[in-house]
Write an enzyme that holds these catalytic residues in place. Structure first.
Site, PDB file in Angstrom:
ATOM      1  N   CYS A 129      -7.137  22.915  70.159  1.00 52.57           N
ATOM      2  CA  CYS A 129      -6.993  22.142  71.402  1.00 52.57           C
ATOM      3  C   CYS A 129      -5.706  22.473  72.174  1.00 52.57           C
ATOM      4  O   CYS A 129      -5.735  22.723  73.385  1.00 52.57           O
ATOM      5  CB  CYS A 129      -7.063  20.646  71.095  1.00 52.57           C
ATOM      6  SG  CYS A 129      -6.219  20.170  69.582  1.00 52.57           S
ATOM      7  N   HIS A 236      -3.245  15.739  75.033  1.00 54.22           N
ATOM      8  CA  HIS A 236      -2.065  16.434  74.494  1.00 54.22           C
ATOM      9  C   HIS A 236      -1.176  16.946  75.627  1.00 54.22           C
ATOM     10  O   HIS A 236      -1.663  17.309  76.704  1.00 54.22           O
ATOM     11  CB  HIS A 236      -2.484  17.681  73.699  1.00 54.22           C
ATOM     12  CG  HIS A 236      -3.196  17.403  72.412  1.00 54.22           C
ATOM     13  ND1 HIS A 236      -3.279  16.167  71.818  1.00 54.22           N
ATOM     14  CD2 HIS A 236      -3.842  18.262  71.574  1.00 54.22           C
ATOM     15  CE1 HIS A 236      -3.959  16.268  70.681  1.00 54.22           C
ATOM     16  NE2 HIS A 236      -4.314  17.525  70.517  1.00 54.22           N
TER      17      HIS A 236
HETATM   18  N1  LIG Z   1     -10.242  15.745  67.619  1.00 52.98           N
HETATM   19  C1  LIG Z   1      -9.854  16.851  68.266  1.00 52.98           C
HETATM   20  O1  LIG Z   1      -9.011  16.839  69.201  1.00 52.98           O
HETATM   21  C2  LIG Z   1     -10.424  18.174  67.911  1.00 52.98           C
HETATM   22  C3  LIG Z   1     -10.157  19.221  68.773  1.00 52.98           C
HETATM   23  C4  LIG Z   1     -10.665  20.468  68.477  1.00 52.98           C
HETATM   24  C5  LIG Z   1     -11.413  20.635  67.333  1.00 52.98           C
HETATM   25  N2  LIG Z   1     -11.665  19.588  66.494  1.00 52.98           N
HETATM   26  C6  LIG Z   1     -12.463  19.878  65.296  1.00 52.98           C
HETATM   27  O2  LIG Z   1     -13.768  19.292  65.424  1.00 52.98           O
HETATM   28  C7  LIG Z   1     -14.220  18.883  64.135  1.00 52.98           C
HETATM   29  C8  LIG Z   1     -14.570  17.397  64.174  1.00 52.98           C
HETATM   30  O3  LIG Z   1     -13.451  16.647  64.611  1.00 52.98           O
HETATM   31  P1  LIG Z   1     -13.564  15.122  65.060  1.00 52.98           P
HETATM   32  O4  LIG Z   1     -12.239  14.804  65.638  1.00 52.98           O
HETATM   33  O5  LIG Z   1     -14.786  14.875  65.868  1.00 52.98           O
HETATM   34  O6  LIG Z   1     -13.728  14.396  63.615  1.00 52.98           O
HETATM   35  P2  LIG Z   1     -14.468  13.039  63.239  1.00 52.98           P
HETATM   36  O7  LIG Z   1     -14.399  12.053  64.338  1.00 52.98           O
HETATM   37  O8  LIG Z   1     -13.911  12.669  61.914  1.00 52.98           O
HETATM   38  O9  LIG Z   1     -16.034  13.467  63.032  1.00 52.98           O
HETATM   39  C9  LIG Z   1     -16.473  14.318  61.997  1.00 52.98           C
HETATM   40  C10 LIG Z   1     -17.976  14.569  62.120  1.00 52.98           C
HETATM   41  O10 LIG Z   1     -18.383  15.491  61.105  1.00 52.98           O
HETATM   42  C11 LIG Z   1     -19.462  14.918  60.345  1.00 52.98           C
HETATM   43  N3  LIG Z   1     -19.445  15.384  58.956  1.00 52.98           N
HETATM   44  C12 LIG Z   1     -18.478  15.196  58.024  1.00 52.98           C
HETATM   45  N4  LIG Z   1     -18.854  15.755  56.851  1.00 52.98           N
HETATM   46  C13 LIG Z   1     -20.065  16.304  57.055  1.00 52.98           C
HETATM   47  C14 LIG Z   1     -20.983  17.008  56.227  1.00 52.98           C
HETATM   48  N5  LIG Z   1     -20.708  17.271  54.944  1.00 52.98           N
HETATM   49  N6  LIG Z   1     -22.158  17.435  56.763  1.00 52.98           N
HETATM   50  C15 LIG Z   1     -22.447  17.170  58.055  1.00 52.98           C
HETATM   51  N7  LIG Z   1     -21.625  16.496  58.889  1.00 52.98           N
HETATM   52  C16 LIG Z   1     -20.453  16.066  58.394  1.00 52.98           C
HETATM   53  C17 LIG Z   1     -19.221  13.439  60.439  1.00 52.98           C
HETATM   54  O11 LIG Z   1     -20.401  12.731  60.100  1.00 52.98           O
HETATM   55  P3  LIG Z   1     -20.348  11.220  59.511  1.00 52.98           P
HETATM   56  O12 LIG Z   1     -20.113  10.324  60.704  1.00 52.98           O
HETATM   57  O13 LIG Z   1     -21.695  11.072  58.931  1.00 52.98           O
HETATM   58  O14 LIG Z   1     -19.241  11.168  58.513  1.00 52.98           O
HETATM   59  C18 LIG Z   1     -18.830  13.313  61.918  1.00 52.98           C
HETATM   60  O15 LIG Z   1     -19.992  13.407  62.713  1.00 52.98           O
HETATM   61  C19 LIG Z   1     -13.096  19.252  63.157  1.00 52.98           C
HETATM   62  O16 LIG Z   1     -13.373  20.544  62.649  1.00 52.98           O
HETATM   63  C20 LIG Z   1     -11.875  19.299  64.020  1.00 52.98           C
HETATM   64  O17 LIG Z   1     -10.880  20.145  63.505  1.00 52.98           O
HETATM   65  C21 LIG Z   1     -11.205  18.354  66.767  1.00 52.98           C
END
Ligand SMILES: NC(=O)c1ccc[n+]([C@@H]2O[C@H](COP(=O)([O-])OP(=O)(O)OC[C@H]3O[C@@H](n4cnc5c(N)ncnc54)[C@H](OP(=O)(O)O)[C@@H]3O)[C@@H](O)[C@H]2O)c1
Length: 331
Positions: A129, A236
């Protein structure tokens, strides 16, 4: 115009739910939509527009027929399942860090380097990000003056840690003890994002270094970063110091920023006009301001940029990659 069979993996998460919001907002051409999350969420109903979709778990054959798969379920899920989706013929756009530094996988900010897409390998990585919002203003500087050295200092919102980060700020603001961050995020900035590596930098800082070089196609560019978590819910900020190859005027720099798609210059400090998180919230622009000379070196420039890390820093950039690939007839 063709409609596509689209899957969202991690559909119940912070980035995943923003994927859904933006697919709707952008009127993305969808024929079918399939939603995946962990087993915990299987069977849960999620709204998209005026319909409800049932969340499914990932299993063998689940990507059959899918043409575009948007992943945001963490690195280990992407590591295992992105190649499965790719094998089924889908173009995968992955938000985790799993594929970003794999040489055959393109790491794309569509305004800058869509041409890096190689249809031989259909997993495209979405950059970190803070990196996305930083390389957008760096690109016109590279084109016009040449980049010699870059030093980043970030001020990263808690939404960058997903739901766990947002909940920890809400919890500590309400006077409770932290459960996620190592310190009380309501009361302090924390100069640690991700884990520390042997050279004293965190993984987040090294992502910014390596991804900047890959996106800009400058493997030897001198880059350093310090990444700090701050008590802001979303958007950010990055302070960027750049040493340029050629002399410049601030007017030329401002024009270069203004000519770059995706950037809006907010730079009238006497009237308190500069980028702030509240301006960047819930839109896709990168706001640039506080443009001034660095006093510590020749051809040195300092500026500050702010962007919504869940939109342009994650979901919006990924969907814009898909839109640009469709337009270029690569999907
Ligand atoms: N937040 C940011 O600013 C940002 C920016 C760029 C990239 N990212 C990346 O995007 C990804 C998700 O981030 P987030 O912030 O959205 O996290 P989050 O809110 O914690 O959401 C995680 C998601 O992944 C799912 N998940 C977890 N374990 C899984 C599994 N074993 N099989 C299938 N689905 C699974 C979760 O499902 P459940 O609800 O069922 O647990 C939920 O839908 C990460 O790789 C992160 O590094 C985040």
């Amino acid at each position: 115009m063709k409609n596509y069979k689209v899957a969202v993996v991690g559909a119940t998460g912070l980035v995943g739910s923003t994927f859904l919001k933006l697919l709707w907002e952008y009127k993305f051409p969808i024929e079918t939509l399939t939603l995946f999350a962990s087993e915990r969420s299987a069977g849960k109903k999620v709204a998209f527009g005026d319909k409800e979709y049932t969340v499914q778990k990932l299993e063998e054959g689940c990507f059959d027929g899918i043409e575009i798969a948007l992943f945001s379920a963490g690195g280990s899920v992407s590591q295992k399942w992105a190649p499965e989706a790719e094998k089924s013929g889908a173009v995968v756009i992955d938000n985790s860090s799993a594929w970003r530094m794999v040489q055959e996988c393109a790491l794309i900010v569509p305004e800058i380097n869509l041409a890096h897409f190689d249809s031989a390998r259909k997993i495209v990585a979405n950059p970190n990000c803070s990196t996305i919002q930083s390389v957008l203003p760096l690109k016109p500087l590279e084109d016009k003056f040449g980049l010699k050295r870059v030093v980043y200092t970030t001020y990263q919102a808690v939404s960058g840690s997903g739901m766990k980060g947002k909940n920890d700020l809400a919890r500590t603001l309400a006077g409770e003890e932290p459960e996620f961050y190592p310190y009380n995020i309501a009361k302090t900035c924390i100069p640690q994002i991700d884990v520390f590596t042997d050279n004293g930098y965190t993984k987040e800082e090294l992502k910014m270094v390596n991804e900047t070089r890959k996106i800009l196609g400058k493997p030897d560019l001198k880059v350093s970063a310090t990444c700090v978590r701050v008590p802001v819910m979303n958007a950010h900020a990055v302070s960027i110091m750049v040493e340029l190859e050629k002399p410049f005027t601030l007017e030329e720099v401002r024009k270069a920023f203004e000519g770059q798609d995706g950037i809006k210059v907010l730079d009238d400090p006497q009237n308190s006009i500069y980028p702030v998180s509240t301006v960047a919230n819930d839109n896709d622009l990168v706001y640039v301001g506080r443009i001034r000379r660095d006093l510590s070196c020749d051809n040195g420039l300092l500026f500050y940029c702010v962007s919504d890390n869940i939109r342009k820093g994650a979901a919006a950039n990924a969907i814009q990659i898909a839109q640009a690939l469709i337009k270029a007839e690569k999907i």
